[in-house]
Design an enzyme around this catalytic site. Sequence first.
Site, short mmCIF file in Angstrom:
data_model
loop_
_atom_site.label_atom_id
_atom_site.label_comp_id
_atom_site.label_asym_id
_atom_site.label_seq_id
_atom_site.Cartn_x
_atom_site.Cartn_y
_atom_site.Cartn_z
N GLU A 69 0.87 -1.17 0.00
CA GLU A 69 0.00 0.00 0.00
C GLU A 69 0.91 1.22 0.00
O GLU A 69 1.94 1.22 0.66
CB GLU A 69 -0.87 0.03 1.26
CG GLU A 69 -1.81 -1.14 1.36
CD GLU A 69 -2.33 -1.34 2.78
OE1 GLU A 69 -1.79 -0.74 3.73
OE2 GLU A 69 -3.27 -2.12 2.93
N TYR A 93 7.75 2.31 -7.47
CA TYR A 93 7.06 1.03 -7.60
C TYR A 93 6.65 0.76 -9.05
O TYR A 93 6.82 -0.35 -9.56
CB TYR A 93 5.84 0.98 -6.67
CG TYR A 93 6.18 1.12 -5.22
CD1 TYR A 93 7.30 0.50 -4.66
CD2 TYR A 93 5.40 1.90 -4.37
CE1 TYR A 93 7.61 0.64 -3.33
CE2 TYR A 93 5.71 2.04 -3.03
CZ TYR A 93 6.82 1.42 -2.51
OH TYR A 93 7.13 1.55 -1.19
#
Length: 138
Positions: free
Chosen positions: A92, A104
């Site tokens: 998350e 990411y």
Amino acid sequence: MTPAQMAALHARAFPRERPWSAAEIAALMDTPGGFAVTGPSGFALGRAIAGEAELLTIAVAPEARRQGRGRALLAAFEAEAARRGAARGFLEVAEDNAAARALYAAAGWQETGRRPGYYALAGGGRVDALLMDKALAR
């Protein structure tokens, strides 16, 4: 890096959020599947169990950012998770954390969902969490 050193670094890396305490970090590393990878000026903390890995936090000292250390920690997390039998990873990230989201995405993580108002900010207010996942190389 000790849990106390990790907690101090986490507080510096995330001044807008409630930092993880040394006791919380130590407890997580003592749970089944809990692990940390460390490097110069940073660490990644996660767990790998039942074929899945969760990246719980990755922290790099503010003065050491933009030097590839986050990318190296993420790669080390993925490798350690795969070594521990994880085929998929998930995480998350705060919607307003553009640097982490770019890290990411560049590493192949895909957005899969959202948790509205998940993160509480130190000064009040909330930020959505974006859910991401990735198949891990074995």
